[in-house]
Scaffold this motif. Sequence first.
Motif, PDB file in Angstrom:
ATOM      1  N   LYS B 101     -22.947  17.285  29.650  1.00  0.00           N
ATOM      2  CA  LYS B 101     -23.475  16.824  30.933  1.00  0.00           C
ATOM      3  C   LYS B 101     -23.042  15.406  31.269  1.00  0.00           C
ATOM      4  N   ARG B 102     -22.793  14.593  30.236  1.00  0.00           N
ATOM      5  CA  ARG B 102     -22.414  13.200  30.470  1.00  0.00           C
ATOM      6  C   ARG B 102     -21.044  13.127  31.129  1.00  0.00           C
ATOM      7  N   ASN B 103     -20.968  12.411  32.197  1.00  0.00           N
ATOM      8  CA  ASN B 103     -19.673  12.061  32.780  1.00  0.00           C
ATOM      9  C   ASN B 103     -18.745  13.264  32.926  1.00  0.00           C
ATOM     10  N   LEU B 104     -19.308  14.334  33.455  1.00  0.00           N
ATOM     11  CA  LEU B 104     -18.624  15.624  33.443  1.00  0.00           C
ATOM     12  C   LEU B 104     -17.286  15.588  34.177  1.00  0.00           C
ATOM     13  N   LYS B 105     -17.252  14.847  35.279  1.00  0.00           N
ATOM     14  CA  LYS B 105     -16.042  14.842  36.091  1.00  0.00           C
ATOM     15  C   LYS B 105     -14.851  14.303  35.308  1.00  0.00           C
ATOM     16  N   HIS B 106     -15.065  13.198  34.600  1.00  0.00           N
ATOM     17  CA  HIS B 106     -13.973  12.636  33.807  1.00  0.00           C
ATOM     18  C   HIS B 106     -13.515  13.630  32.744  1.00  0.00           C
ATOM     19  N   LEU B 107     -14.505  14.297  32.132  1.00  0.00           N
ATOM     20  CA  LEU B 107     -14.171  15.241  31.071  1.00  0.00           C
ATOM     21  C   LEU B 107     -13.279  16.349  31.609  1.00  0.00           C
ATOM     22  N   ILE B 108     -13.657  16.868  32.774  1.00  0.00           N
ATOM     23  CA  ILE B 108     -12.914  18.003  33.324  1.00  0.00           C
ATOM     24  C   ILE B 108     -11.516  17.593  33.739  1.00  0.00           C
ATOM     25  N   ILE B 109     -11.414  16.411  34.339  1.00  0.00           N
ATOM     26  CA  ILE B 109     -10.095  15.935  34.741  1.00  0.00           C
ATOM     27  C   ILE B 109      -9.207  15.750  33.505  1.00  0.00           C
ATOM     28  N   THR B 110      -9.823  15.214  32.459  1.00  0.00           N
ATOM     29  CA  THR B 110      -9.065  15.013  31.220  1.00  0.00           C
ATOM     30  C   THR B 110      -8.586  16.335  30.647  1.00  0.00           C
ATOM     31  N   ILE B 111      -9.482  17.348  30.668  1.00  0.00           N
ATOM     32  CA  ILE B 111      -9.109  18.658  30.132  1.00  0.00           C
ATOM     33  C   ILE B 111      -7.946  19.254  30.921  1.00  0.00           C
ATOM     34  N   LEU B 112      -7.991  19.074  32.238  1.00  0.00           N
ATOM     35  CA  LEU B 112      -6.913  19.648  33.051  1.00  0.00           C
ATOM     36  C   LEU B 112      -5.584  18.958  32.746  1.00  0.00           C
ATOM     37  N   PHE B 113      -5.628  17.633  32.554  1.00  0.00           N
ATOM     38  CA  PHE B 113      -4.394  16.940  32.161  1.00  0.00           C
ATOM     39  C   PHE B 113      -3.902  17.435  30.808  1.00  0.00           C
ATOM     40  N   LEU B 114      -4.874  17.637  29.921  1.00  0.00           N
ATOM     41  CA  LEU B 114      -4.515  18.116  28.590  1.00  0.00           C
ATOM     42  C   LEU B 114      -3.839  19.479  28.685  1.00  0.00           C
ATOM     43  N   GLU B 115      -4.355  20.318  29.575  1.00  0.00           N
ATOM     44  CA  GLU B 115      -3.761  21.648  29.725  1.00  0.00           C
ATOM     45  C   GLU B 115      -2.299  21.540  30.158  1.00  0.00           C
ATOM     46  N   MET B 116      -2.021  20.592  31.047  1.00  0.00           N
ATOM     47  CA  MET B 116      -0.636  20.397  31.466  1.00  0.00           C
ATOM     48  C   MET B 116       0.246  20.089  30.258  1.00  0.00           C
ATOM     49  N   THR B 117      -0.203  19.145  29.415  1.00  0.00           N
ATOM     50  CA  THR B 117       0.653  18.751  28.301  1.00  0.00           C
ATOM     51  C   THR B 117       0.806  19.888  27.297  1.00  0.00           C
ATOM     52  N   MET B 118      -0.261  20.673  27.120  1.00  0.00           N
ATOM     53  CA  MET B 118      -0.177  21.747  26.134  1.00  0.00           C
ATOM     54  C   MET B 118       0.809  22.819  26.578  1.00  0.00           C
ATOM     55  N   VAL B 119       0.691  23.218  27.851  1.00  0.00           N
ATOM     56  CA  VAL B 119       1.639  24.215  28.355  1.00  0.00           C
ATOM     57  C   VAL B 119       3.050  23.634  28.289  1.00  0.00           C
ATOM     58  N   TRP B 148     -16.712  11.328  24.222  1.00  0.00           N
ATOM     59  CA  TRP B 148     -17.792  12.312  24.203  1.00  0.00           C
ATOM     60  C   TRP B 148     -18.175  12.731  22.786  1.00  0.00           C
ATOM     61  N   GLY B 149     -17.628  12.033  21.805  1.00  0.00           N
ATOM     62  CA  GLY B 149     -17.829  12.457  20.427  1.00  0.00           C
ATOM     63  C   GLY B 149     -19.128  11.964  19.816  1.00  0.00           C
ATOM     64  N   GLY B 150     -19.235  12.142  18.490  1.00  0.00           N
ATOM     65  CA  GLY B 150     -20.452  11.766  17.776  1.00  0.00           C
ATOM     66  C   GLY B 150     -20.449  10.303  17.353  1.00  0.00           C
ATOM     67  N   GLN B 151     -21.183  10.044  16.267  1.00  0.00           N
ATOM     68  CA  GLN B 151     -21.382   8.670  15.798  1.00  0.00           C
ATOM     69  C   GLN B 151     -20.091   7.899  15.529  1.00  0.00           C
ATOM     70  N   LEU B 152     -19.216   8.508  14.758  1.00  0.00           N
ATOM     71  CA  LEU B 152     -18.001   7.809  14.324  1.00  0.00           C
ATOM     72  C   LEU B 152     -16.835   8.095  15.257  1.00  0.00           C
TER      73      LEU B 152
END
Lengths: 495, 510
Positions: B101-119, B148-152
């Motif tokens: 739920k935190r900062n969802l928009k940034h997360l989604i945009i990042t995922i879409l960019f990541l998808e570009m690089t993966m393909v 968006w990760g945990g403690q470390l």
Amino acid sequence: MTSIPSVVIDFASLNFATIVPMLMAIIGALVILCVDLVNRNLDKSLYIMLTILFLLVDLGTLIGYSGDVRGFFDLMLVDGISILSQAIMVFASILFIFTTMSKLRFQEFRYPEYFALYLFVVAGFQFMVSSDSLILIFVGLETASMALYTLIAMHNRKNAIEAAIKYFTMGALATAFFAFGSTLFYAVTGTVELGQISEILTNSNFENYPVILLGVVFLLGAIGFKLSLVPYHTWVADVYEGSTATLAGFLSVVPKIAGFVVALRFFEIFLASGDIYVEIILYATVVLTMTIPNIIALLQTDIKRMLAYSSISNAGFAMGAVLIGTTQATNSLFLYWIMFFITNLGAFTMLWLNRDKSKELSSDHSLEKYSGLIKVSPFTASMMGLFFLSLAGVPPFALFWGKMYLIGSAVNAGYIILALIMAINSAIAAYYYLKPIVYMFLKEPVENNNIEYMANSTTAVKTLIGFCAIVTIFSIFFVEPLLNIISYYVQISGY
Amino acid sequence: MEHILSILIFFPAFAALIGFLVKNDSIRMYAILVTAIEFVLTVFMWTNFDSSIADMQFTEIIPIIESYGINYLVGIDGISLFLVIMTTFMTMISVIGLTEKRNLKHLIITILFLEMTMVGVFVALDAIIFYLFWELSLVPMLYIIGAWGGQLRIYAAIKFFLYTFFGSLVMLVGMLYLGYVYYQTTGNWSFSILDWNMLVLPFDMQLWLFVAFFAGFAIKVPMFPFHTWLPYAHGQAPTIGSVILAAVLLKMGTYGFVRFSLPLFPDASVYFTIPMAILALIAIIYTAMVAYAQEDMKQVIAYSSVSHMGVIILGIFALNVEGIGGSIFLMISHGVVSGGLFMLVGVIYDRRHTKMMKDFGGLALVMPKYATIFGIMLMASIGLPLTIGFVGEFLSLIGFFKVSPVLTVIAGLTIILGAVYMLVLYKKSFFGPITNEENRKLQDIKGREIAALVPLIAVVIILGVYPKPILKPVDKSVSQLVEVMQIKAVNQSTKVRLLESNSIGEVKND
């Protein structure tokens, strides 16, 4: 009584055109000083615009040359790399002076002398790259350096004077080195022109080799000071910290390109003849310059100091191209430096825009100041992040292409170990470039720090940032045309 | 169809840019739509893919730096086809199951960019373009783990970035050298893999180039002993980060071995078969034992990933059609299965904010549907016949059996060890009495979670029963790959070795 032979000056051989570009900068400086004499209350934007105007004319006159023009009793040599490096320097100077269009024009920009001195610096460096005579190189170097010392001192921070004095003292030492090195070469060869030195040394099969080597060492010291090569780099971080962010950016780009051209001209004599000792000295210098500042940069907590050390390391990278010495390496030197200039301009301008006077933080640009910036000012954070990624060499951003082409030229010339050292250093560098990114994107903002990010921004400077960002992101499309231009100029001067 | 690959690469990137303008409350639906369209496009591409051709299809070339031989060159063959489909499928599934739920928009945009690089990585045929996408994929992943990760999370993110960045730079030196070798042989610059495949390299040169490329790929895979970044990255990453990391990013390394190391350095590949196999074996057994010792469910799966990646490496270095084909199938199945398992752990983490096995027990009583799906995924991970996990593992091991029966038997332990740690995990968390009162009120999965998990289960079972649609095009391209290796080998012993391992006991797939 012997009569003094009459000196006949042939105006055609004087070839006045060779100094027209520098003359434009000098005239510009004088015009600014005269305008200030007439009316002291003019708005400073006039001086900025005059500076840009004269530099543009300077740039315009440069384009007319097609290489290898000599003038002034063969003192001036406007060859391909001279034209190319002058163009880069003048263009960089235009963009760097543009950053003074910021909102809160600080102390130093209240003086019109600032702009006059700035133009003198540019003219000095232009002289430095357009000659193969050690004397004229020396004159150009000193003209530029003297003006630079003053520019650094014209800053309203308490460490500015310290920085200027430090730079001046080290600069004086370098001057002495240069003079002594030149003298040694004059003693051995009887000339101060690099072309003739090369010829005489080759013909005499490097007679008096120890003296020559001593001369090389002294000149390396002098050039190394300007290029901030290890171990002549100790001034860099303090001077950068003491000067304004834009001037620090200027220092990290423009004087060095002048230094590289001198280094190219000078070391070519020895590298072309396969001098093993000079090569070893240069190899060691390059490797140390890449590595040591990189490691020191890891420990910095201030972004400006970090960038200072990183720019030393980048100078080491580019110096690698001088060592390799092939045409492709020379091309890559210029490509690398253009890409570095664009990225550095962006990075330092971003620092400049966030300048503030809050007392709580340990330094002007401490890392903590930027924590959580993505939440406070997404634009600032993403722009800075972009420039740091480019500096780290993450593709497809600008500096990656410089690094790739440079490492490529090392590989092609058989310097595989050097290429691997470059690769390892890029990986080390990635760590400290990540630090500000981590602070900006991954940490929480500091509460109540009273910092106004982008407080210093105006539309003009934002446009500049936008320009840098676009070039950085889409540099992939500029590499080919740039390489064509660069290789044209490098080829006509035979490097 | 000419530009289908470019569309596949750049559609998510444009969608990401436009995503900045989408309102926060509808960004999730936007992401689901975009990734679904991307997936449908890849399926559409598959339907147009001619599986009787072993060569690259849908190729497209645009010169970028002509004087240095760098082109935007993309294309797809049987080897990369399903990796691309798996990438878009897993991205879609992970976005559907996204609960952050935190900062969802940034997360989604990042995922879409990541998808570009993966393909991009899987379809790039120019080494520099490959490297570009390869490196660029680090940036969004750094942000996902770090923000968006945990403690470390920051430590984990930096470790992930630096480790892989370093390896790739060494690989870059190797790539630039290969470009130079091509220039010396032909007089033209080229960084195209298709051109490089024509090169016949002397043996010593192959050896050091193999090592240079190994630095890039082995860290990404990750192979023992370069695997230490992975448990941190997985442990700290948010669910969606772990899913994509395990499903796709790790496959880039093994894909790199298949695409670059094998065809370019056939003799070196044979020369290094046993060392590679031993590293893979250590990874298989050692990390399986480490997985057994974990108390965190996510770490169990993270270490099991390293273990399974070892089997993939083993299959690749069998250097025969069954081994390589099987390992490619295993890449796909591991992507689906480990991605699914990470999502399942994410489901329970969302409810209880802990992933420790000791906090659970008797979950099967309160969450029967969840337990069923978890059970199926777990069986697939172990490699139970009729699940997707079996086919690839079986083929990889059978491929390597021709090389060394002894090592294969040892590697076969992976199935036993895998069963041990996975079943222990299942026993501790799902069976027995409910030890923790808090767990009594847990809700079973519903809605979005079912929508994300059921397609995974369907894929796991359908492809487990009938893997031929994937195996056929894969085998076609792999046979050609092996032929290229035989032709290019400079040592007679290599040719013999390749011939031997490809002729005896041929497994027919027709």
